[in-house]
Design a protein around this motif. Structure first.
Motif, PDB file in Angstrom:
ATOM      1  N   ASN A 183       0.832  -1.208   0.000  1.00 48.38           N
ATOM      2  CA  ASN A 183       0.000   0.000   0.000  1.00 48.38           C
ATOM      3  C   ASN A 183       0.862   1.252   0.000  1.00 48.38           C
ATOM      4  OD1 ASN A 183      -2.397  -1.478   0.098  1.00 48.38           O
ATOM      5  ND2 ASN A 183      -2.344  -1.590   2.348  1.00 48.38           N
ATOM      6  N   ALA A 184       0.429   2.256  -0.753  1.00 52.47           N
ATOM      7  CA  ALA A 184       1.141   3.528  -0.775  1.00 52.47           C
ATOM      8  C   ALA A 184       0.972   4.218   0.575  1.00 52.47           C
ATOM      9  CB  ALA A 184       0.597   4.414  -1.893  1.00 52.47           C
ATOM     10  N   PRO A 185       2.001   4.922   1.034  1.00 52.66           N
ATOM     11  CA  PRO A 185       1.883   5.624   2.319  1.00 52.66           C
ATOM     12  C   PRO A 185       0.797   6.693   2.258  1.00 52.66           C
ATOM     13  CG  PRO A 185       3.844   6.337   1.134  1.00 52.66           C
ATOM     14  CD  PRO A 185       3.306   5.147   0.389  1.00 52.66           C
ATOM     15  N   VAL A 186       0.097   6.874   3.369  1.00 53.15           N
ATOM     16  CA  VAL A 186      -0.953   7.872   3.454  1.00 53.15           C
ATOM     17  C   VAL A 186      -0.323   9.261   3.411  1.00 53.15           C
ATOM     18  CG1 VAL A 186      -2.795   8.812   4.886  1.00 53.15           C
ATOM     19  CG2 VAL A 186      -2.430   6.331   4.778  1.00 53.15           C
ATOM     20  N   GLN A 187      -0.839  10.087   2.522  1.00 53.71           N
ATOM     21  CA  GLN A 187      -0.333  11.445   2.402  1.00 53.71           C
ATOM     22  C   GLN A 187      -1.042  12.341   3.408  1.00 53.71           C
ATOM     23  OE1 GLN A 187       2.207  12.530   0.326  1.00 53.71           O
ATOM     24  NE2 GLN A 187       2.475  10.328  -0.025  1.00 53.71           N
ATOM     25  N   ARG A 188      -0.307  12.823   4.382  1.00 52.91           N
ATOM     26  CA  ARG A 188      -0.890  13.705   5.387  1.00 52.91           C
ATOM     27  C   ARG A 188      -0.889  15.146   4.867  1.00 52.91           C
ATOM     28  NH1 ARG A 188       2.366  13.088  10.695  1.00 52.91           N
ATOM     29  NH2 ARG A 188       0.605  14.266  11.527  1.00 52.91           N
ATOM     30  N   PRO A 189      -1.987  15.854   5.060  1.00 53.10           N
ATOM     31  CA  PRO A 189      -2.009  17.257   4.606  1.00 53.10           C
ATOM     32  C   PRO A 189      -1.000  18.071   5.410  1.00 53.10           C
ATOM     33  CG  PRO A 189      -3.925  16.766   5.965  1.00 53.10           C
ATOM     34  CD  PRO A 189      -3.238  15.461   5.718  1.00 53.10           C
ATOM     35  N   PRO A 190      -0.437  19.091   4.787  1.00 56.41           N
ATOM     36  CA  PRO A 190       0.527  19.923   5.517  1.00 56.41           C
ATOM     37  C   PRO A 190      -0.153  20.702   6.630  1.00 56.41           C
ATOM     38  CG  PRO A 190      -0.046  20.934   3.421  1.00 56.41           C
ATOM     39  CD  PRO A 190      -0.683  19.592   3.425  1.00 56.41           C
ATOM     40  N   ALA A 191       0.626  21.049   7.634  1.00 58.79           N
ATOM     41  CA  ALA A 191       0.092  21.858   8.735  1.00 58.79           C
ATOM     42  C   ALA A 191      -0.046  23.307   8.271  1.00 58.79           C
ATOM     43  CB  ALA A 191       1.007  21.780   9.947  1.00 58.79           C
ATOM     44  N   ALA A 192      -1.158  23.909   8.615  1.00 56.25           N
ATOM     45  CA  ALA A 192      -1.393  25.319   8.296  1.00 56.25           C
ATOM     46  C   ALA A 192      -0.837  26.179   9.419  1.00 56.25           C
ATOM     47  CB  ALA A 192      -2.878  25.575   8.122  1.00 56.25           C
ATOM     48  N   ARG A 193      -0.105  27.221   9.053  1.00 58.43           N
ATOM     49  CA  ARG A 193       0.355  28.203  10.039  1.00 58.43           C
ATOM     50  C   ARG A 193      -0.738  29.243  10.213  1.00 58.43           C
ATOM     51  NH1 ARG A 193       5.920  26.896   9.080  1.00 58.43           N
ATOM     52  NH2 ARG A 193       6.876  26.921  11.156  1.00 58.43           N
ATOM     53  N   THR A 194      -1.296  29.289  11.414  1.00 59.60           N
ATOM     54  CA  THR A 194      -2.388  30.220  11.664  1.00 59.60           C
ATOM     55  C   THR A 194      -2.200  30.823  13.045  1.00 59.60           C
ATOM     56  OG1 THR A 194      -4.800  30.478  11.602  1.00 59.60           O
ATOM     57  CG2 THR A 194      -3.951  28.413  12.527  1.00 59.60           C
ATOM     58  N   THR A 195      -3.205  31.527  13.540  1.00 61.61           N
ATOM     59  CA  THR A 195      -3.104  32.251  14.803  1.00 61.61           C
ATOM     60  C   THR A 195      -4.272  31.879  15.698  1.00 61.61           C
ATOM     61  OG1 THR A 195      -2.166  34.082  13.536  1.00 61.61           O
ATOM     62  CG2 THR A 195      -2.757  34.531  15.808  1.00 61.61           C
ATOM     63  N   CYS A 196      -4.001  31.726  16.973  1.00 60.73           N
ATOM     64  CA  CYS A 196      -5.016  31.340  17.962  1.00 60.73           C
ATOM     65  C   CYS A 196      -6.153  32.362  17.991  1.00 60.73           C
ATOM     66  CB  CYS A 196      -4.355  31.220  19.336  1.00 60.73           C
ATOM     67  SG  CYS A 196      -5.493  30.762  20.661  1.00 60.73           S
ATOM     68  N   PRO A 197      -7.398  31.919  18.181  1.00 60.72           N
ATOM     69  CA  PRO A 197      -8.548  32.843  18.150  1.00 60.72           C
ATOM     70  C   PRO A 197      -8.954  33.388  19.510  1.00 60.72           C
ATOM     71  CG  PRO A 197      -9.341  30.595  18.201  1.00 60.72           C
ATOM     72  CD  PRO A 197      -7.832  30.500  18.214  1.00 60.72           C
ATOM     73  N   TYR A 198      -8.116  33.251  20.525  1.00 65.41           N
ATOM     74  CA  TYR A 198      -8.516  33.694  21.857  1.00 65.41           C
ATOM     75  C   TYR A 198      -7.940  35.069  22.181  1.00 65.41           C
ATOM     76  CZ  TYR A 198     -10.538  29.050  22.465  1.00 65.41           C
ATOM     77  OH  TYR A 198     -11.286  27.915  22.329  1.00 65.41           O
TER      78      TYR A 198
ATOM     79  N   GLY B 283      -5.416  38.475  23.147  1.00 63.26           N
ATOM     80  CA  GLY B 283      -4.613  39.351  22.312  1.00 63.26           C
ATOM     81  C   GLY B 283      -3.140  39.019  22.254  1.00 63.26           C
ATOM     82  N   VAL B 284      -2.683  37.948  22.920  1.00 62.25           N
ATOM     83  CA  VAL B 284      -1.273  37.555  22.805  1.00 62.25           C
ATOM     84  C   VAL B 284      -0.947  37.230  21.356  1.00 62.25           C
ATOM     85  CG1 VAL B 284       0.495  35.879  23.498  1.00 62.25           C
ATOM     86  CG2 VAL B 284      -1.127  36.750  25.186  1.00 62.25           C
ATOM     87  N   GLY B 285      -1.894  36.601  20.649  1.00 58.04           N
ATOM     88  CA  GLY B 285      -1.696  36.310  19.231  1.00 58.04           C
ATOM     89  C   GLY B 285      -0.762  35.153  18.967  1.00 58.04           C
ATOM     90  N   CYS B 286      -0.929  34.068  19.707  1.00 57.08           N
ATOM     91  CA  CYS B 286      -0.026  32.919  19.581  1.00 57.08           C
ATOM     92  C   CYS B 286      -0.149  32.251  18.218  1.00 57.08           C
ATOM     93  CB  CYS B 286      -0.324  31.891  20.670  1.00 57.08           C
ATOM     94  SG  CYS B 286       0.039  32.468  22.343  1.00 57.08           S
ATOM     95  N   GLY B 287       0.993  31.880  17.672  1.00 58.31           N
ATOM     96  CA  GLY B 287       1.007  31.118  16.433  1.00 58.31           C
ATOM     97  C   GLY B 287       0.641  29.669  16.686  1.00 58.31           C
ATOM     98  N   VAL B 288      -0.102  29.098  15.726  1.00 59.26           N
ATOM     99  CA  VAL B 288      -0.608  27.735  15.850  1.00 59.26           C
ATOM    100  C   VAL B 288      -0.287  26.973  14.571  1.00 59.26           C
ATOM    101  CG1 VAL B 288      -2.740  26.369  15.915  1.00 59.26           C
ATOM    102  CG2 VAL B 288      -2.460  28.309  17.463  1.00 59.26           C
ATOM    103  N   LEU B 289       0.085  25.717  14.733  1.00 59.79           N
ATOM    104  CA  LEU B 289       0.189  24.803  13.600  1.00 59.79           C
ATOM    105  C   LEU B 289      -1.003  23.863  13.663  1.00 59.79           C
ATOM    106  CD1 LEU B 289       3.989  23.856  13.624  1.00 59.79           C
ATOM    107  CD2 LEU B 289       2.829  25.507  12.155  1.00 59.79           C
ATOM    108  N   ALA B 290      -1.828  23.853  12.613  1.00 57.91           N
ATOM    109  CA  ALA B 290      -3.044  23.047  12.583  1.00 57.91           C
ATOM    110  C   ALA B 290      -2.970  22.077  11.414  1.00 57.91           C
ATOM    111  CB  ALA B 290      -4.266  23.945  12.454  1.00 57.91           C
TER     112      ALA B 290
END
Length: 877
Positions: free
Chosen positions: A2-17, A19-26
């Protein structure tokens, strides 16, 4: 193979809580959710997240989502409609209102949860094309006093500091900020500086929170006296010869008037102590620390802002930094800790009723400049109504059409119940949101528009240190949801403004916003994104966190603001402000003898539409409560773990009682998070007075006169069900997120046999198995549908209520571990387990607790509470 499962890349985004504005990998997973971790490359958090950020994966479900446009029917219910019909209803409704009543009869109420692009398009439509400046935001309730204070002192709403100052300061002063709970990633940074560099931490707050437990000095200031404390500090610095006369003379004006007023308010240590309720020794220690420590940062938040004198409080703090030249240099400056993820972005695009876009106001030159840039046909030329005044105008029938975006004013505004009732008077009431139900939607809008949520939105936000970051979509929009900016642009097109709102992407909106910031600026305003106005689509997609200003004459700047003057005033000098004498707007009385203080909890956010879906976060403080000093509780007949009715002249709540020696005598504290959607009688906005600051329009949410009285419930218990249950009006209840279930904690005076009669209606179409012990006041019922457990209700005497783990006796399953209130949300470690580890000597330090239980080893948000528990244990033994 079986071919390896292709995982989608992580999106670089920002936490929605916050005002610190933490970076998030999703990284999206196969279940429609995502794996969430901190982004190690984001400058705001360097990979760290708090408990709320690490629980984001539990909040991505579609339960309760608004997925399609809906229109109100004649019977008051809502029916699904297509986008064309919904948008046409909005456009025609606003058009009719303006034609009949003028542009002053319409209003927009926005949110710090919106992206900058959403904010920009809404402001452009309302202020430039519909002619109404009645555009305000829920940020008016949290940071407006800072905006007004900055504009008075600096000529512009500019936060001069950056997060690196928290690493480089030798003294960090926290004023009106429970940073350990409300800005935990930044607070850990402060504590690390204290531990590794020896920085001193001072906490100034009427309420002793876990933030104060890590402080070198705690000032339990009397409510509303911050201005007196910092006026006293200014007087002291002048007398001690600590002023920077060269900075004052070169870069400021009006110092003598400010110093004279400060001396009137608090001339010396004795006067400062008397005005603030502190002892002279504590005041002297703080003043000496500030005098002797040049690298000082003063961080302030809601305790300063949410006041009818909030602007004066901000300026009293800023005065001390200007007078000592401690601004714009490493480790120095006044620093506003912003409440929402994009409160700053909203301020940049004119999301407040007294501002235009790009930090411009309503001076004739600014109005003309924005009019020409937008080619606006009907430009608003004067300030609009601020939030509280806006909703009072709705109540009076003066505003007839309102569009609410991404916020819940029927929960958060003062006199919330009255504001909810006022919404029903509107001729046109539009809500765009991602939830199908909240207290505002309960007022029956004419139009419901489905907006994308975090994870589906694409655009930018700006955090507390002026750093612009991307929020990127990593999930597809569900149903027919659309971005807010797109919804507004579509309405604009139907009103005849298609050419001015022909945005294809969020990048198009951002480029126009950046271009306006630079238009005829020439250095007059610090807010300048000229270097970003020509980003290509690819460059916008790849945009890395960038701190403004970013003028076109160089691609970015790391230059600190104001170290060498250069303020946004005509003469480029800062203004010292002479504050008014401090005085709370309303006095306590025999009828209302206490002060109501409101605020946030560690693991919840706003009205819990997001965090309320997380079982991990629910375990920390699962019930709405009132916190009161033990002696005040005794005086008013309250008992810890009992119930109290909290009343003001505006409304009442029924809340669990928590006695706490850290709560100042004469004051009570109630969290803001519970609404009519998730509790029977806990909407704290119903209690808050509508008194506002004359400069900022911000309500005084920290000092409403209040009364408390005991409420007795004979029985307490809990319920679990597959679907949320509806409770009789005489039952006290609070919803609690549970894994794969809807949970409720309940209290009642109904005897067990009453519940035997009520259970069939509570669990309709189910087979019931009951246990009734009349002698001991115990009632249990399990509801089965097709042989599957569909729900359960357990009740017992209030003195010994049943626990979740009692379900084992009914189901034979493992149940839910009962270890007391959860301290560590990441690993679900309760206070009982921690105390057991300390008592059994398996742990003698915070590190030992981490080794034994893993508590505190992931996000670290619980570390202040772990240290507090350890301190209490050591002193108890």
């Amino acid at each position: 193979m079986n071919a390896p499962v292709q995982r989608p890349p992580a999106a670089r985004t920002t936490c929605p809580y916050c005002g610190v504005g933490c970076g998030v990998l999703a990284r999206p997973n196969e279940n429609g959710g995502a794996i969430i971790i901190g982004d190690p490359d984001h400058p705001a958090n360097l990979g760290r997240l708090c408990s709320k950020g690490f629980a984001l994966d539990e909040t991505l479900g579609l339960n309760g989502r608004l997925l399609h446009p809906m229109l109100r029917q004649a019977d008051g219910t809502h029916a699904r409609a297509d986008w064309d019909a919904a948008l046409t209803t909005v456009a025609d409704g606003f058009g009719r209102t303006i034609e009949r009543d003028g542009p002053g009869a319409i209003a927009f109420y926005l949110s710090g949860q919106l992206l900058t692009e959403d904010y920009y398009v809404a402001n452009k439509l309302a202020k430039g094309f519909l002619g109404s400046a009645n555009v305000d935001t829920n940020s008016r309730l949290c940071m407006a006093s800072t905006v007004a204070g900055h504009r008075r002192a600096f000529g512009e709403d500019v936060v001069p500091g950056c997060y690196e100052d928290l690493d480089q300061a030798d003294l960090i002063v926290l004023v009106g900020s429970n940073a350990a709970w409300c800005h935990p990633v930044l607070f850990q940074r402060m504590v690390r500086n204290r531990r590794e560099r020896g920085a001193k931490l001072v906490v100034i707050d009427p309420r002793r929170t876990v933030t104060a437990d890590d402080a070198d000095l705690f000032l339990a200031i009397a409510p509303g006296t911050d201005t007196a404390l910092f006026s006293g500090l200014l007087s002291y610095l002048a007398g001690a010869g600590t002023l920077d006369r060269s900075y004052i003379e070169a870069h400021t004006t009006d110092f003598d008037a400010a110093l004279a007023r400060a001396s009137e308010i608090a001339l010396d240590l004795a006067a400062t102590a008397a005005a603030t309720g502190l002892d002279e020794g504590t005041v002297a220690r703080f003043f000496d620390l500030f005098r002797a420590t040049p690298r000082a940062v003063t961080c302030f938040s809601q305790g300063v802002n949410q006041s009818a004198q909030g602007t004066d409080k901000v300026n009293a703090i800023v005065n001390c930094h200007l007078a000592t030249g401690r601004i714009g240099k490493p480790g120095m400056g006044p620093f506003s800790l912003t409440g929402q993820p994009n409160a700053m972005g909203g301020r940049e695009v004119g999301g407040l009723a007294n501002q235009l876009a790009a930090h411009m106001g309503f001076a004739p030159d600014d109005v003309d400049r924005v009019r020409r840039f937008w080619d606006a046909p009907r430009m608003a030329e004067r300030e609009g109504l601020k939030a509280v005044q806006m909703f009072e105008a709705i109540e009076r029938g003066e505003i007839k059409a309102l569009w609410v975006m991404a916020t819940n004013p029927a929960l958060s505004l003062p006199r919330a119940a009255a504001m909810q009732a006022a919404l029903r008077k509107l001729d046109l009431f539009v809500v765009s949101d991602n939830v199908l139900s909240n207290d505002t939607i309960a007022a029956s809008p004419h139009v419901l528009l489905p907006a994308t949520a975090w994870g589906e939105k694409d655009g930018t936000v700006t955090n507390s240190e002026r750093c612009i970051s991307r929020q990127r979509a990593f999930l597809p929009p569900p149903g027919e949801a659309r971005p807010d900016w797109r919804i507004v642009a579509d309405v604009a097109a139907r009103m005849g403004f298609a050419e001015a709102f022909a945005f294809r992407t969020a990048g198009d909106v951002f480029r126009e916003h950046a271009a306006l910031s630079a238009f005829e600026n020439d250095g007059a305003r610090a807010f300048d994104l000229g270097a970003l106005a020509s980003l290509s689509d690819a460059e916008f997609d790849a945009f890395a966190p960038t701190q403004w200003p970013a003028p076109a004459n160089h691609s970015a700047t790391s230059e600190r603001l104001f170290a060498n003057g250069g303020f946004s005033t005509p003469d480029r000098k800062a203004r010292f402000i002479a504050p008014e004498h401090p005085a709370l707007r309303q006095a306590v009385t025999a009828k209302f003898p206490l002060r109501l203080n409101t605020g946030r909890l560690r693991d919840q956010w706003h009205s819990m539409t997001r965090t309320g879906a997380s079982p991990r976060l629910a375990a920390h403080r699962p019930e709405p409560f009132v916190e009161i000093h033990p002696l005040d509780a005794k005086q008013h007949g309250l008992a810890h773990n009992g119930f109290a009715r909290v009343r003001t002249q505006h409304g009442e709540c029924v809340l669990k009682v928590v006695t706490c020696a850290g709560q100042q005598r004469g004051s009570i504290f109630v969290p803001i998070h519970w609404s009519a959607e998730n509790a029977s009688a806990a909407r704290v906005g119903d209690l808050v007075a509508p008194d506002t600051d004359p400069f900022s329009g911000q309500p005084e949410a920290k000092a409403t006169p209040a009364a408390v009285a005991p409420v007795a419930f004979a029985y307490r218990g809990f319920a679990l069900s597959r679907e949320p249950l509806s409770w009789p009006v005489d039952v006290w209840w609070a919803r609690v997120a549970m894994p794969d279930a809807s949970g409720c904690l309940i209290a009642t005076n109904d005897v067990p046999m009453t519940w035997h009669d009520r259970a069939p209606a509570l669990f309709s179409d189910a087979v019931l198995t009951e246990y009734i012990d009349r002698a001991h006041g115990i009632y249990r019922v399990a509801a089965f549908t097709d042989g599957r457990l569909a729900g359960a209700l357990f009740l017992g005497p209030a003195a010994t209520p049943p626990q979740w783990s009692d379900l084992r006796s009914m189901t034979g399953g493992a149940g839910i571990a009962e270890s007391g209130p959860a301290i560590c949300a990441c690993f679900n470690v309760g206070v009982s387990a921690i105390r057991d580890a300390l008592t059994s000597r398996k742990a003698a330090s915070v590190d030992d607790i981490g080794t034994a239980l893993r508590a505190g080893t992931k996000c670290g948000t619980c570390l202040p509470e772990l240290r507090s528990i350890l301190h209490d244990h050591a002193h108890a033994h």
